[in-house]
Every structure is written in structure tokens, then in C-alpha cells.
Design an enzyme around this catalytic site. Structure first.
Site: not given
Length: 477
Positions: A205-207, A209, A249, A282, A382
Site C-alpha cells: 500500500g501507499d503511505g 492508505g 529512522e 540517509c 536532504e
């Protein structure tokens, strides 16, 4: 076209409640390589219910048996390591040799690390003479939701799934929809290892949803998320309604402080480290702070290292870097490169547009800016691409001030032959991790930051403890 629409729920692959196809794009070709389905609330609820039902038995499963299941997952990886490398290379653009040698082996490296940490875990202890008879006991927090990114997919999946299993938690994993194939293969490892039904579940799924549904779900006791700082803040707000534990994180803007006594080689290594994984890490050392006596020479060395960095499709064998993950990332990086030019930084190498010889794919020219000033967008934001900013400094105090003047605090780097100076900076730089002279942190050390980089502590004993809570019991003796 690979078709992977099913989710892994309750020990079996099940069809989504409602069709919602999502194409996985190969970033080297800009063409669809697979189709998955994105879940909705019904799918999330089913997965959480399966994990909730499995939790009581899994939480009291003997530790040795939980360890055995994890060892079996590791055995499955060794059988299918090449499949894992191929999946990662195709879905997120890691060059195939890099996928084989660095990306896929995160599975084995982290599993072996957690198994070693398990031998050093203290699960219970007495308070001592000041509290006679009081026992402190650790136990699993409950059902956990794990949300992982696309840039190092197996690194983050293994850093979350394995300690959760060892701690006695059951879980629902939502991998990035940009790079789901490796996680679905990992789910096959779990299934073939015989992990009991419902202990491990996966819903794509996506964020907005599934990610939000997990973060707000009352039956999930904890969310462990790796991704952008923006998304981490949104997850924290959503999770606050159910008072669940949240470990994050997040992003970084690492400073690589190079003193003159470190020499030219430190500059070359810093450029190569920055461009590793096409800059999509990151903990990338994206700000190179160079002591003034070395600075002018460092510019030439960095330019040469950037021009020697080749860019090619992920399927090609070699030591080149690949594309960034998608069009949105490509556009963002192009905008930031242009902002560096517009704000007056000196472009030493690279720039906007596709690299020479490539007319499709989300490829970025390896880019180095000199004479970057604190406060420029390329120094503050970033970028998450192969773009390096170089800044001079005159004193140790100035270097510390520049390095710490950021919202992030994941990894900083120091290159110097002066051990006393290295230790001073190690104590004064504001980050969760400080790497000296390109020496990696030792086995069992955690990965995690401070400030807007989040405060998760993943890996080793710390990583297992993330999924445990402590209980105080009186009159134990």
C-alpha cells in the site's frame, strides 16, 4: 510483466479485498516491470486481526524456537540470494553487482548480527538490595506495524522484522510501493521457514492508505517507520491518538569533516561514499567540510573523482551507479541542482540533465558543488541523490558549528590523523553516529540519529529492545 497482486495474511497469499493495481517502474527503463495491488482498510484490518490472534502463542514461544525460525529464514535467503539481488536491482535501480554484494546481503548480515545479540540479551533481572524482591522482566510489546522504504529495502526490512520476531512480537509489514518485490520474496522466505500463521503479515500500500491505517489502528501497539522526516511527523501525529509507541529512522544531511592532515585520499573516499547507491542513503556524507590548507587541492580531487564515476543501467555489470528511484525524485534533484547554480555555488562537476549517452531512465549526473555557503538549499536540504556540497573551514570550532547547524543528526564523519582531535569532535558533533577515518561502526552497534533524523536505535541489542517493554513485579523471591 510480473504480477504480484496478493498479500500475505494469516500464513497464506490472499487476494486484495478490492482491485487497485499499481505499476512498479524499473527506473533504468522508465517502464513497468511488475504490477501489485494496493490494499485498503479491509486488507489492513485482516492482517492486524491475524497478527493479534497469533500474538498470545508467539509471545510465549520459547526463545530457542523463535531463534530456530529466524535461522530457517536465513537458510531460505542463502538458497535464493540471487533472486533477491535481481528483485532489488529491478525495482529500485541498484546496479546488479552492487545489489549482489551490498544490498541483498543485508539480509544475512543483519540476521547473523541479531542472532549474536540474542546471546547477550538480558530478559530479566532483580532490582537489587535497594528494592528486595522486585523483578524487572522484558516482554514483547504486542502487534507491531513496520513501514519500510525503497532505498535499502532489505536493510530496513531485516532490521525491523527479525528483531520483532525474536522479541516475540507479531507484525504487519508495509514495504514501499516503489520497491515491493524484494519484500514479497522475503515473505516467501518466512513462509518456507515455517513461521506460524499470522506471526508475519504483509500488505502492500501507499503511505496515505495502508500506512495511515496502520498508524491509527487501535490493535497495533507500535509503529516502526523508516522514511522521510515529513512522513515521520505525520505518522507520529496519527499514532498519538492511540498512544502507541513510535520509532522513527528518518533523513540526514551528514557532514564529512576533513582536516588537512587526512590528505587527498580522504577527499576521494568521501566523494565515492557520497555517490554510493546513487546518493540514496540517509547516512550519506553529503556535506564535505574541508580545512582551508587542503581546500583548493580538494576541489580538484573531488572533481576528478566525480568525473570518474560512471552511470549506467542497473542490469549492466560493473562498478557504476544506477538511476534514482522514480521521476518525482529525479525532478526534485534537478531542481536542487539548479538551485545550487542559481544561489552562486561553483559547479565543479555534473549539473542538470541526463548523463551523456543516456536518453531514458532516472539517471543523475554525479554532481559536485564548491564554495557552498551555509544556508543554501543544497547545504540544508536532504537531496537523496549523487550531489555533494563542499565548504571550507578554518578552525575546529567553525567546523563543529557548521556541521551541527542542521535540523538533522544521523551520521557525521571525521577524517584526521590527530586522535585527540577526532575524539573531541566525536563528543561535540550532534548526531547519533560518528564515523572516524572511514572506519565503520563495530558489529552490534546501533543505527540511529537525533533531532529530525529520528531517535530509533536499530541493530544489535538495541534493535531487539525496541520491540520490548519492561514490567516490574514485586515479591518475586
Amino acid at each position: 510483466m510480473i504480477e504480484k497482486r496478493a498479500f500475505y495474511i494469516g500464513g497464506q497469499w490472499v487476494c486484495p479485498a478490492a482491485p487497485r493495481d499499481h505499476q512498479v517502474i524499473n527506473p533504468s527503463t522508465e517502464e513497468a516491470c511488475a504490477v501489485i495491488s494496493l490494499g485498503d482498510q479491509v486488507d489492513t484490518d485482516k492482517a492486524v486481526a491475524a497478527a493479534k490472534a497469533a500474538f498470545p502463542a508467539w509471545a510465549v514461544t520459547p526463545l530457542d524456537l523463535r531463534r530456530t525460525y529466524v535461522e530457517r529464514i536465513l537458510a531460505q535467503y542463502y538458497i535464493r540470494a540471487e533472486e533477491m539481488a535481481q528483485a532489488i536491482s529491478m525495482e529500485m535501480g541498484a546496479p546488479i553487482d552492487f545489489a549482489r554484494n551490498s544490498q541483498a546481503p543485508c539480509v544475512s548480515e543483519h540476521i547473523e548480527g541479531f542472532l549474536s545479540a540474542l546471546d547477550r540479551m538480558e530478559w530479566a533481572h532483580d532490582m537489587g538490595p535497594e528494592a528486595p524482591g522486585t523483578r524487572i522482566v522484558k516482554h514483547p510489546i504486542g502487534v507491531v506495524g513496520l513501514i519500510t522504504p525503497w532505498n535499502w529495502p532489505m536493510n530496513q526490512v531485516t532490521l525491523k522484522v527479525i528483531p520483532a520476531l525474536l522479541a516475540g512480537c507479531t507484525l504487519v509489514l508495509k514495504p514501499s510501493e516503489e520497491a515491493p518485490l524484494s519484500s514479497m520474496l522475503f515473505a516467501e522466505f518466512v513462509h518456507d521457514a515455517g513461521v506460524p500463521a499470522g506471526v508475519f503479515n504483509l500488505v502492500n500500500g501507499d503511505g496515505a492508505g495502508v500506512g495511515t491505517q496502520m498508524s491509527s489502528h487501535p490493535d497495533i501497539a507500535m509503529i516502526s517507520f523508516t522514511g522521510s522526516t515529513r512522513a515521520g511527523k505525520a505518522i507520529s501525529r496519527t499514532a498519538a491518538e492511540t498512544l502507541k509507541r513510535v520509532t522513527l529512522e528518518l533523513g540526514g544531511k551528514g557532514a564529512n569533516v576533513i582536516f588537512a592532515d587526512a590528505g587527498e585520499e580522504a577527499v576521494t573516499k568521501g566523494v565515492r561514499r557520497m555517490f554510493n547507491n546513487a546518493g540514496q542513503s540517509c547516512n550519506a556524507p553529503s556535506r564535505m567540510l574541508v580545512e582551508r590548507p587542503l581546500y583548493d587541492r580538494a576541489l580538484e580531487v573531488a572533481r576528478k573523482a566525480a568525473e570518474e564515476t560512471t552511470v549506467a543501467p542497473a542490469a549492466k555489470s560493473g562498478s557504476h551507479i544506477g538511476p534514482v528511484v522514480n521521476r518525482a525524485q529525479w525532478d526534485k534533484i534537478q531542481d536542487l541542482i539548479q538551485s545550487g547554480i542559481d544561489e552562486g555555488a561553483t559547479l565543479l562537476a555534473g549539473g542538470t540533465g541526463l548523463p551523456e549517452g543516456l536518453n531514458k531512465g532516472y539517471f543523475i549526473r554525479p554532481t559536485v558543488f564548491a564554495d557552498v555557503r551555509p544556508g543554501m538549499r543544497i547545504e540544508k536540504e536532504e537531496i537523496f541523490g549523487p550531489v555533494l556540497s563542499m565548504l571550507p573551514f578554518d578552525t575546529e570550532e567553525e567546523a563543529i558549528q557548521i556541521a551541527n547547524d542542521t535540523e538533522y543528526g544521523l551520521t557525521n564523519y571525521v577524517q584526521t590523523a590527530d586522535k585527540a582531535r577526532a575524539r573531541r569532535l566525536g563528543l561535540q558533533l550532534n548526531a547519533g553516529m560518528i564515523e572516524m577515518n572511514y572506519r565503520s561502526l563495530g558489529d552490534g552497534a546501533f543505527f540511529g540519529g537525533v533531532k529530525s533524523s529520528g531517535t530509533a536505535r536499530e541493530g544489535g541489542i538495541w534493535g531487539i529492545n525496541e520491540f520490548l517493554i519492561e514490567k516490574a513485579i514485586s515479591d518475586w523471591n
